[in-house]
Motif scaffolding. Structure first.
Motif, PDB file in Angstrom:
ATOM      1  N   ARG A  63      -3.144   9.777  -5.604  1.00 22.53           N
ATOM      2  CA  ARG A  63      -3.240  10.078  -4.171  1.00 22.53           C
ATOM      3  C   ARG A  63      -2.138   9.439  -3.317  1.00 22.53           C
ATOM      4  O   ARG A  63      -2.004   9.760  -2.139  1.00 22.53           O
ATOM      5  CB  ARG A  63      -4.613   9.685  -3.629  1.00 22.53           C
ATOM      6  N   ARG A  73       1.875 -11.303  -6.722  1.00 20.74           N
ATOM      7  CA  ARG A  73       2.543 -12.426  -6.062  1.00 20.74           C
ATOM      8  C   ARG A  73       1.577 -13.590  -5.905  1.00 20.74           C
ATOM      9  O   ARG A  73       0.442 -13.411  -5.485  1.00 20.74           O
ATOM     10  CB  ARG A  73       3.066 -11.994  -4.683  1.00 20.74           C
ATOM     11  N   SER A  90      13.282 -10.203  -7.937  1.00 20.48           N
ATOM     12  CA  SER A  90      12.946  -8.772  -7.893  1.00 20.48           C
ATOM     13  C   SER A  90      13.880  -8.019  -6.942  1.00 20.48           C
ATOM     14  O   SER A  90      14.235  -6.865  -7.193  1.00 20.48           O
ATOM     15  CB  SER A  90      11.477  -8.548  -7.537  1.00 20.48           C
ATOM     16  N   ALA A 123       8.430  -1.051   0.382  1.00 23.42           N
ATOM     17  CA  ALA A 123       9.516  -0.567  -0.484  1.00 23.42           C
ATOM     18  C   ALA A 123       9.270   0.874  -0.928  1.00 23.42           C
ATOM     19  O   ALA A 123      10.224   1.593  -1.240  1.00 23.42           O
ATOM     20  CB  ALA A 123       9.668  -1.478  -1.692  1.00 23.42           C
ATOM     21  N   VAL A 155       2.847   2.309  -2.611  1.00 27.79           N
ATOM     22  CA  VAL A 155       2.480   1.372  -1.529  1.00 27.79           C
ATOM     23  C   VAL A 155       3.362   0.122  -1.529  1.00 27.79           C
ATOM     24  O   VAL A 155       3.022  -0.888  -0.922  1.00 27.79           O
ATOM     25  CB  VAL A 155       0.983   0.993  -1.594  1.00 27.79           C
ATOM     26  N   GLY A 156       4.530   0.208  -2.197  1.00 34.96           N
ATOM     27  CA  GLY A 156       5.458  -0.924  -2.172  1.00 34.96           C
ATOM     28  C   GLY A 156       5.110  -1.979  -3.208  1.00 34.96           C
ATOM     29  O   GLY A 156       4.423  -1.703  -4.202  1.00 34.96           O
ATOM     30  N   GLN A 157       5.630  -3.168  -2.975  1.00 41.50           N
ATOM     31  CA  GLN A 157       5.399  -4.280  -3.902  1.00 41.50           C
ATOM     32  C   GLN A 157       3.907  -4.435  -4.201  1.00 41.50           C
ATOM     33  O   GLN A 157       3.081  -4.375  -3.300  1.00 41.50           O
ATOM     34  CB  GLN A 157       5.942  -5.565  -3.274  1.00 41.50           C
ATOM     35  N   ASP A 158       3.585  -4.661  -5.497  1.00 40.90           N
ATOM     36  CA  ASP A 158       2.194  -4.947  -5.872  1.00 40.90           C
ATOM     37  C   ASP A 158       1.882  -6.375  -5.441  1.00 40.90           C
ATOM     38  O   ASP A 158       2.327  -7.350  -6.056  1.00 40.90           O
ATOM     39  CB  ASP A 158       2.002  -4.789  -7.390  1.00 40.90           C
ATOM     40  N   LEU A 159       1.105  -6.485  -4.350  1.00 42.00           N
ATOM     41  CA  LEU A 159       0.833  -7.807  -3.786  1.00 42.00           C
ATOM     42  C   LEU A 159      -0.091  -8.624  -4.674  1.00 42.00           C
ATOM     43  O   LEU A 159      -0.174  -9.846  -4.535  1.00 42.00           O
ATOM     44  CB  LEU A 159       0.262  -7.661  -2.367  1.00 42.00           C
ATOM     45  N   ARG A 160      -0.754  -7.969  -5.614  1.00 39.88           N
ATOM     46  CA  ARG A 160      -1.590  -8.728  -6.565  1.00 39.88           C
ATOM     47  C   ARG A 160      -0.724  -9.494  -7.562  1.00 39.88           C
ATOM     48  O   ARG A 160      -1.213 -10.379  -8.238  1.00 39.88           O
ATOM     49  CB  ARG A 160      -2.513  -7.781  -7.320  1.00 39.88           C
ATOM     50  N   ALA A 202       5.496  -1.592   6.122  1.00 42.65           N
ATOM     51  CA  ALA A 202       4.521  -2.685   6.008  1.00 42.65           C
ATOM     52  C   ALA A 202       5.133  -4.084   5.916  1.00 42.65           C
ATOM     53  O   ALA A 202       4.408  -5.073   5.971  1.00 42.65           O
ATOM     54  CB  ALA A 202       3.661  -2.427   4.758  1.00 42.65           C
ATOM     55  N   ASP A 222      13.450  -4.596   3.049  1.00 41.30           N
ATOM     56  CA  ASP A 222      14.333  -4.599   1.882  1.00 41.30           C
ATOM     57  C   ASP A 222      14.472  -3.181   1.336  1.00 41.30           C
ATOM     58  O   ASP A 222      14.056  -2.212   1.977  1.00 41.30           O
ATOM     59  CB  ASP A 222      13.892  -5.643   0.822  1.00 41.30           C
ATOM     60  N   ILE A 254      10.537 -13.403  -5.607  1.00 41.85           N
ATOM     61  CA  ILE A 254      11.010 -12.342  -4.703  1.00 41.85           C
ATOM     62  C   ILE A 254      12.523 -12.190  -4.825  1.00 41.85           C
ATOM     63  O   ILE A 254      13.054 -11.075  -4.877  1.00 41.85           O
ATOM     64  CB  ILE A 254      10.565 -12.626  -3.247  1.00 41.85           C
TER      65      ILE A 254
HETATM   66  O1  T3D Z   1       7.482  -9.339  -3.306  1.00 40.26           O
HETATM   67  C1  T3D Z   1       8.631  -8.894  -3.287  1.00 40.26           C
HETATM   68  O2  T3D Z   1       9.293  -8.691  -4.324  1.00 40.26           O
HETATM   69  C2  T3D Z   1       9.271  -8.602  -1.942  1.00 40.26           C
HETATM   70  C3  T3D Z   1       9.394  -7.144  -1.776  1.00 40.26           C
HETATM   71  C4  T3D Z   1       8.614  -6.504  -0.914  1.00 40.26           C
HETATM   72  C5  T3D Z   1       8.685  -5.037  -0.781  1.00 40.26           C
HETATM   73  C6  T3D Z   1       7.417  -4.484  -0.176  1.00 40.26           C
HETATM   74  O3  T3D Z   1       7.092  -3.393  -0.518  1.00 40.26           O
HETATM   75  S1  T3D Z   1       6.536  -5.452   0.922  1.00 40.26           S
HETATM   76  C7  T3D Z   1       5.210  -4.364   1.422  1.00 40.26           C
HETATM   77  C8  T3D Z   1       4.062  -4.322   0.445  1.00 40.26           C
HETATM   78  N1  T3D Z   1       3.136  -3.291   0.779  1.00 40.26           N
HETATM   79  C9  T3D Z   1       2.190  -3.418   1.725  1.00 40.26           C
HETATM   80  O4  T3D Z   1       2.079  -4.430   2.411  1.00 40.26           O
HETATM   81  C10 T3D Z   1       1.275  -2.240   1.910  1.00 40.26           C
HETATM   82  C11 T3D Z   1      -0.166  -2.675   1.936  1.00 40.26           C
HETATM   83  N2  T3D Z   1      -1.029  -1.521   1.932  1.00 40.26           N
HETATM   84  C12 T3D Z   1      -1.399  -0.860   3.048  1.00 40.26           C
HETATM   85  O5  T3D Z   1      -0.962  -1.136   4.155  1.00 40.26           O
HETATM   86  C13 T3D Z   1      -2.384   0.258   2.868  1.00 40.26           C
HETATM   87  O6  T3D Z   1      -3.030   0.070   1.641  1.00 40.26           O
HETATM   88  C14 T3D Z   1      -1.730   1.661   2.891  1.00 40.26           C
HETATM   89  C15 T3D Z   1      -1.323   2.033   4.336  1.00 40.26           C
HETATM   90  C16 T3D Z   1      -0.488   1.736   2.014  1.00 40.26           C
HETATM   91  C17 T3D Z   1      -2.722   2.722   2.370  1.00 40.26           C
HETATM   92  O7  T3D Z   1      -3.918   2.620   3.091  1.00 40.26           O
HETATM   93  P1  T3D Z   1      -5.222   3.352   2.524  1.00 40.26           P
HETATM   94  O8  T3D Z   1      -6.247   3.247   3.634  1.00 40.26           O
HETATM   95  O9  T3D Z   1      -4.863   4.710   2.064  1.00 40.26           O
HETATM   96  O10 T3D Z   1      -5.664   2.516   1.244  1.00 40.26           O
HETATM   97  P2  T3D Z   1      -6.340   1.056   1.234  1.00 40.26           P
HETATM   98  O11 T3D Z   1      -7.816   1.183   1.295  1.00 40.26           O
HETATM   99  O12 T3D Z   1      -5.684   0.164   2.221  1.00 40.26           O
HETATM  100  O13 T3D Z   1      -5.905   0.535  -0.221  1.00 40.26           O
HETATM  101  C18 T3D Z   1      -6.560   0.985  -1.380  1.00 40.26           C
HETATM  102  C19 T3D Z   1      -6.483  -0.111  -2.411  1.00 40.26           C
HETATM  103  O14 T3D Z   1      -5.115  -0.348  -2.748  1.00 40.26           O
HETATM  104  C20 T3D Z   1      -7.022  -1.446  -1.872  1.00 40.26           C
HETATM  105  O15 T3D Z   1      -7.616  -2.146  -2.962  1.00 40.26           O
HETATM  106  P3  T3D Z   1      -9.217  -2.146  -3.186  1.00 40.26           P
HETATM  107  O16 T3D Z   1      -9.822  -2.676  -1.919  1.00 40.26           O
HETATM  108  O17 T3D Z   1      -9.569  -0.711  -3.434  1.00 40.26           O
HETATM  109  O18 T3D Z   1      -9.419  -3.044  -4.364  1.00 40.26           O
HETATM  110  C21 T3D Z   1      -5.767  -2.159  -1.474  1.00 40.26           C
HETATM  111  O19 T3D Z   1      -5.904  -3.573  -1.473  1.00 40.26           O
HETATM  112  C22 T3D Z   1      -4.827  -1.732  -2.570  1.00 40.26           C
HETATM  113  N3  T3D Z   1      -3.421  -1.866  -2.160  1.00 40.26           N
HETATM  114  C23 T3D Z   1      -2.789  -1.192  -1.193  1.00 40.26           C
HETATM  115  N4  T3D Z   1      -1.523  -1.569  -1.122  1.00 40.26           N
HETATM  116  C24 T3D Z   1      -1.342  -2.504  -2.067  1.00 40.26           C
HETATM  117  C25 T3D Z   1      -2.556  -2.704  -2.734  1.00 40.26           C
HETATM  118  N5  T3D Z   1      -2.683  -3.592  -3.738  1.00 40.26           N
HETATM  119  C26 T3D Z   1      -1.594  -4.306  -4.077  1.00 40.26           C
HETATM  120  N6  T3D Z   1      -0.397  -4.164  -3.459  1.00 40.26           N
HETATM  121  C27 T3D Z   1      -0.222  -3.285  -2.479  1.00 40.26           C
HETATM  122  N7  T3D Z   1       0.995  -3.133  -1.905  1.00 40.26           N
END
Ligand code: T3D
Length: 263
Positions: free
Chosen positions: A58, A69, A84, A114, A62-67, A136, A145, A81
């Motif tokens: 779907r 870190r 990567s 990302a 969603v970018g970097q896997d925050l789990r 985000a 980045d 960081i």
């Molecule tokens: O670390 C480095 O190397 C630095 C580099 C950084 C580059 C980056 O990409 S930094 C940005 C990282 N990404 C985010 O911060 C995005 C976080 N996610 C969101 O804002 C939202 O999830 C979305 C807008 C993308 C989607 O929203 P929605 O409502 O469709 O889904 P949700 O309910 O928020 O998420 C569903 C699940 O995915 C949820 O887990 P759960 O509760 O079902 O167990 C959520 O925690 C998980 N999830 C979403 N984004 C991430 C993630 N888990 C790990 N990492 C994520 N990025």
């Protein structure tokens, strides 16, 4: 173990599918490395004349896997960081921006951090009507980045890019189209077909010329007109040596459709 990334080549189009649907294609090291290497493979393979990047399930990505870190300790966190960014995020962005082949991001769902930047570094973005972007980075205390601070202002202008990066909110597909962050928005049902047709048209084009257009536009974005004219000259001479150019002129004069072979 499922492959983190699927690579399929058909009709000159390489389709790269981020394949961690259960994690919304969040980028862990395995997936970052696989994407970096697959983009290089697509660059190197002469059979590939256009590239599509998309996500399984779907989400687009969603970018970097925050789990992945460790939030507890600052120094190892910064080291991870740094690695990567240097080893994966920068090469991914740079390859998308400079490979001499058109890249189409098929944005099938949420694209964040990302993940959104990967779409912005592609040459075209075709979005499903229910897809969205979220810049985000600052939402979790990071800066942009994967070249987002370079690509986003070029798509939407400096002022809007500043707003999107500093005050991240979800940008739905229709708004993304208005802002210039999408080339097409289509019904989800039609996304794969429309993207396939779009990419196939690119793959049936004059590949050397399309690569040259990409190269001179990329160069022109950060150089003056005189240097860009010099590069255009060099690339035009290169295009003039291709069979595609010779055949297309003959076809034009015969009032026929040209067939481009990419050489
Ligand atoms: O670390 C480095 O190397 C630095 C580099 C950084 C580059 C980056 O990409 S930094 C940005 C990282 N990404 C985010 O911060 C995005 C976080 N996610 C969101 O804002 C939202 O999830 C979305 C807008 C993308 C989607 O929203 P929605 O409502 O469709 O889904 P949700 O309910 O928020 O998420 C569903 C699940 O995915 C949820 O887990 P759960 O509760 O079902 O167990 C959520 O925690 C998980 N999830 C979403 N984004 C991430 C993630 N888990 C790990 N990492 C994520 N990025």
């Amino acid at each position: 173990m499922p492959q983190p990334l699927l690579f399929e080549l058909s009709d000159g189009v390489a389709t790269l599918t981020l394949n961690r649907p259960e994690r919304l294609n969040a980028l862990n090291r395995e997936l970052r490395v696989a994407l970096r290497d697959a983009l290089q493979q697509a660059w190197d393979d002469p059979e590939v004349r256009a590239v599509v990047v998309t996500g399984a399930g779907r989400a687009f990505c969603v970018g970097q896997d925050l789990r992945d870190r460790d939030p507890d300790t600052a120094a190892p966190r910064a080291d991870a960081i740094s690695r990567s960014v240097v080893e994966e995020y920068n090469p991914i962005a740079s390859t998308l921006l400079t490979m001499p082949k058109p890249v189409v991001a098929m944005v099938n769902g949420p694209a964040a951090g990302a993940g959104a930047a990967i779409a912005f570094a592609s040459d075209f973005r075709i979005m499903a009507d229910d897809a969205s972007y979220t810049m985000a980075f600052s939402g979790i205390g990071l800066t942009a980045d994967t070249a987002a601070s370079w690509t986003l202002p070029r798509l939407v202008g400096h002022a809007k890019a500043t707003e999107l990066l500093m005050l991240p909110s979800s940008v739905p597909a229709e708004r993304a189209l208005e802002l210039g962050m999408a080339n097409r928005v289509v019904l989800k049902h039609d996304l794969a077909r429309v993207t396939r047709e779009f990419a196939r048209e690119l793959a049936e084009g004059p590949t050397v010329a399309l690569g040259a257009i990409k190269q001179s536009m990329h160069f022109g974005a950060s150089h003056g007109v005189d240097e860009t004219l010099a590069l255009e000259h060099e690339l035009q001479v290169r295009c003039a040596t291709t069979q595609d150019y010779g055949n297309a002129v003959v076809a034009f004069l015969a009032k026929e459709q040209p067939v481009f072979r990419g050489v």
